[in-house]
Scaffold this motif. Structure first.
Motif, PDB file in Angstrom:
ATOM      1  N   UNK A  40     -31.887  38.133 -30.182  1.00  0.00           N
ATOM      2  CA  UNK A  40     -32.171  39.299 -31.019  1.00  0.00           C
ATOM      3  C   UNK A  40     -31.571  40.585 -30.468  1.00  0.00           C
ATOM      4  N   UNK A  41     -31.359  40.637 -29.170  1.00  0.00           N
ATOM      5  CA  UNK A  41     -30.730  41.818 -28.582  1.00  0.00           C
ATOM      6  C   UNK A  41     -29.216  41.644 -28.483  1.00  0.00           C
ATOM      7  N   UNK A  42     -28.740  40.495 -28.945  1.00  0.00           N
ATOM      8  CA  UNK A  42     -27.324  40.118 -28.905  1.00  0.00           C
ATOM      9  C   UNK A  42     -26.818  39.979 -27.475  1.00  0.00           C
ATOM     10  N   UNK A  43     -27.749  39.753 -26.549  1.00  0.00           N
ATOM     11  CA  UNK A  43     -27.381  39.524 -25.151  1.00  0.00           C
ATOM     12  C   UNK A  43     -26.824  38.110 -24.977  1.00  0.00           C
ATOM     13  N   UNK A  44     -27.409  37.159 -25.689  1.00  0.00           N
ATOM     14  CA  UNK A  44     -26.961  35.774 -25.647  1.00  0.00           C
ATOM     15  C   UNK A  44     -25.862  35.624 -26.692  1.00  0.00           C
ATOM     16  N   UNK A  45     -24.642  35.881 -26.283  1.00  0.00           N
ATOM     17  CA  UNK A  45     -23.524  35.981 -27.220  1.00  0.00           C
ATOM     18  C   UNK A  45     -23.189  34.680 -27.925  1.00  0.00           C
ATOM     19  N   UNK A  46     -23.556  33.558 -27.335  1.00  0.00           N
ATOM     20  CA  UNK A  46     -23.187  32.281 -27.940  1.00  0.00           C
ATOM     21  C   UNK A  46     -24.362  31.300 -27.943  1.00  0.00           C
ATOM     22  N   UNK A  47     -25.346  31.518 -28.825  1.00  0.00           N
ATOM     23  CA  UNK A  47     -26.456  30.562 -28.886  1.00  0.00           C
ATOM     24  C   UNK A  47     -25.929  29.198 -29.343  1.00  0.00           C
ATOM     25  N   UNK A  48     -26.485  28.162 -28.789  1.00  0.00           N
ATOM     26  CA  UNK A  48     -26.082  26.802 -29.141  1.00  0.00           C
ATOM     27  C   UNK A  48     -26.454  26.511 -30.590  1.00  0.00           C
ATOM     28  N   UNK A  49     -25.702  25.609 -31.199  1.00  0.00           N
ATOM     29  CA  UNK A  49     -25.982  25.237 -32.590  1.00  0.00           C
ATOM     30  C   UNK A  49     -27.364  24.600 -32.697  1.00  0.00           C
TER      31      UNK A  49
END
Length: 77
Positions: A40-49
């Motif tokens: 939600x903070x866009x810190x995790x740029x690549x969440x897994x599918x």
């Protein structure tokens, strides 16, 4: 807009549309609060599918429905 930004925006949009709080999303998806916070903070740029899939299940939508939004029409790497 980057894919990660579009993903974050889509999740926030769905939360607003469906009246789902962050706490509700954590509970419904089974994803840790740390991971949801990063997304939600866009810190995790690549969440897994698989993470996106769990979020979709929490919203009771398919992956196709999740990505069927105009914000994904002009994304960049």
């Amino acid at each position: 807009m980057k894919i990660s930004e579009a993903t974050t925006s889509r999740i926030i949009k769905l939360m607003e549309e469906k009246g789902v709080s962050k706490k509700d999303l954590i509970k419904r998806s089974g994803i840790t609060s740390e991971t949801i916070s990063k997304i939600l903070s866009n810190y995790n740029a690549k969440p897994k599918i698989t993470t996106i899939y769990k979020i979709c299940k929490a919203f009771e939508i398919s992956l196709a429905e999740f990505y069927n939004d105009t914000m994904f029409n002009t994304v960049a790497d």
